[in-house]
Design a protein around this motif. Sequence first.
Motif, mmCIF file in Angstrom:
data_model
loop_
_atom_site.group_PDB
_atom_site.id
_atom_site.type_symbol
_atom_site.label_atom_id
_atom_site.label_comp_id
_atom_site.label_asym_id
_atom_site.label_seq_id
_atom_site.Cartn_x
_atom_site.Cartn_y
_atom_site.Cartn_z
ATOM 1 N N THR A 1 0.814 -1.214 0.000
ATOM 2 C CA THR A 1 0.000 0.000 0.000
ATOM 3 C C THR A 1 0.847 1.264 0.000
ATOM 4 O O THR A 1 0.629 2.186 -0.800
ATOM 5 N N GLN A 2 1.806 1.345 0.905
ATOM 6 C CA GLN A 2 2.602 2.563 1.027
ATOM 7 C C GLN A 2 3.473 2.795 -0.195
ATOM 8 O O GLN A 2 3.651 3.933 -0.641
ATOM 9 N N VAL A 3 4.010 1.725 -0.763
ATOM 10 C CA VAL A 3 4.834 1.855 -1.971
ATOM 11 C C VAL A 3 4.011 2.433 -3.112
ATOM 12 O O VAL A 3 4.435 3.364 -3.801
ATOM 13 N N PHE A 4 2.804 1.892 -3.321
ATOM 14 C CA PHE A 4 1.944 2.387 -4.387
ATOM 15 C C PHE A 4 1.565 3.850 -4.147
ATOM 16 O O PHE A 4 1.567 4.668 -5.067
ATOM 17 N N ALA A 5 1.227 4.171 -2.904
ATOM 18 C CA ALA A 5 0.829 5.541 -2.573
ATOM 19 C C ALA A 5 1.959 6.531 -2.858
ATOM 20 O O ALA A 5 1.738 7.603 -3.428
ATOM 21 N N ASP A 6 3.167 6.156 -2.482
ATOM 22 C CA ASP A 6 4.315 7.041 -2.712
ATOM 23 C C ASP A 6 4.542 7.271 -4.197
ATOM 24 O O ASP A 6 4.828 8.396 -4.627
#
Length: 392
Positions: free
Chosen positions: A208-213
Amino acid sequence: MKSSLLKLIAINVGVTLGLLFGLNLLAHIVLLTGEQAMRLFNLDGGPDEVNEDRELAALPNYEGRSDEIFQHFRETFDIEMKYDPYLGWSREEFEGETITIDENGDRSHDALPNANTESPRVYIFGGSTVWGTGVVDNETLPAFYQGFAELQTINKGETAFISRQSFLSFSHLLAAGEEIDGVIFYEGVNDVQYGCRAELEVNEHARTQVFADRVEGGERDASPTRKFRSYWATLFFGAIGDLSAEVIDIINDNRESSAIAEDALICDTDPERAQQVAEALVANWELAHNLAEARGVEFMAVLQPVAYLGEPRIDHIHSVLTAEQGDQYRAVYPRIQALLAEHDYDWVEDYVPLLAADEEYYYIDFCHLSGNGNQKIAQRLYRDSRRRWSFL
């Protein structure tokens, strides 16, 4: 004097741009060489990872097969991942000695001898335990199930997938017109593993965080000014930034297991969060069951076993088990079992005790099983689905 100053400034600017262009070009080369370059820098797939693979292949589960299993873990590292707009990620097509990935990104196994391609089709969803981390193609859970049931069985497992992703995968296949007769959701481990992470919300997946970044840092303005900046970045900075992001992602991935031991998991200290994780898993199963029932598809959900519960034989893997991780399963799994008992679903099975009080070695880590474990699970899956499903 003024002319000399301007000339000096121009020379310095030119030298600076030349250095940036050169560094950016070098970063492009590193990115293009990909895995090989990363190994040179010992950022991914270096000696530590090779040694870990050799240790896994030397477990008593694999007696007499260490070379074959070592090859399997090396191939696991070699498979490329790609973005999937519906589910997050899937695997590129791949053909190795122990792993075969088809054009759909699904792991394959040998077809049954003289199998009838018109026979009912069973799809098994889940995470890497379904996909088959630690086993060759014909020792995955779906492969063994196909052998017992003598039905076409499709492996829809993917590394780190949670129950919400399994539901989305199932619904997407139905919407695409896929012919599905029976469905098995074999889950629990990843919902706890990621649902209990402090930095994630319940039902958020592992990346999730990788995609958001990446999305928040993307180009959204197509104005001439932004386009000029984009061209400028491509020439002098783009590859440098991309390479830096790759390195950071790899370092973060390599630190993931150690982060678990650094109070990154919270279900053992937050009863409300533990209950939310349990309820989310059961809710996703309910959605999948209701969709299957509406489409005339047979459905079964299974709470998968984990090394921290049920008293299996784990003396060979004590070094890879952690108290912090185990506490999450001891906090959430009983809540899942209580919810299942409360609702008394006739389409759910609890396999947590299945590997208990057995002298065989099944686990290779906290959740993945060697081939003998998958075979035992698949045999039970076949028996349970056979007494429920009309076409068996």
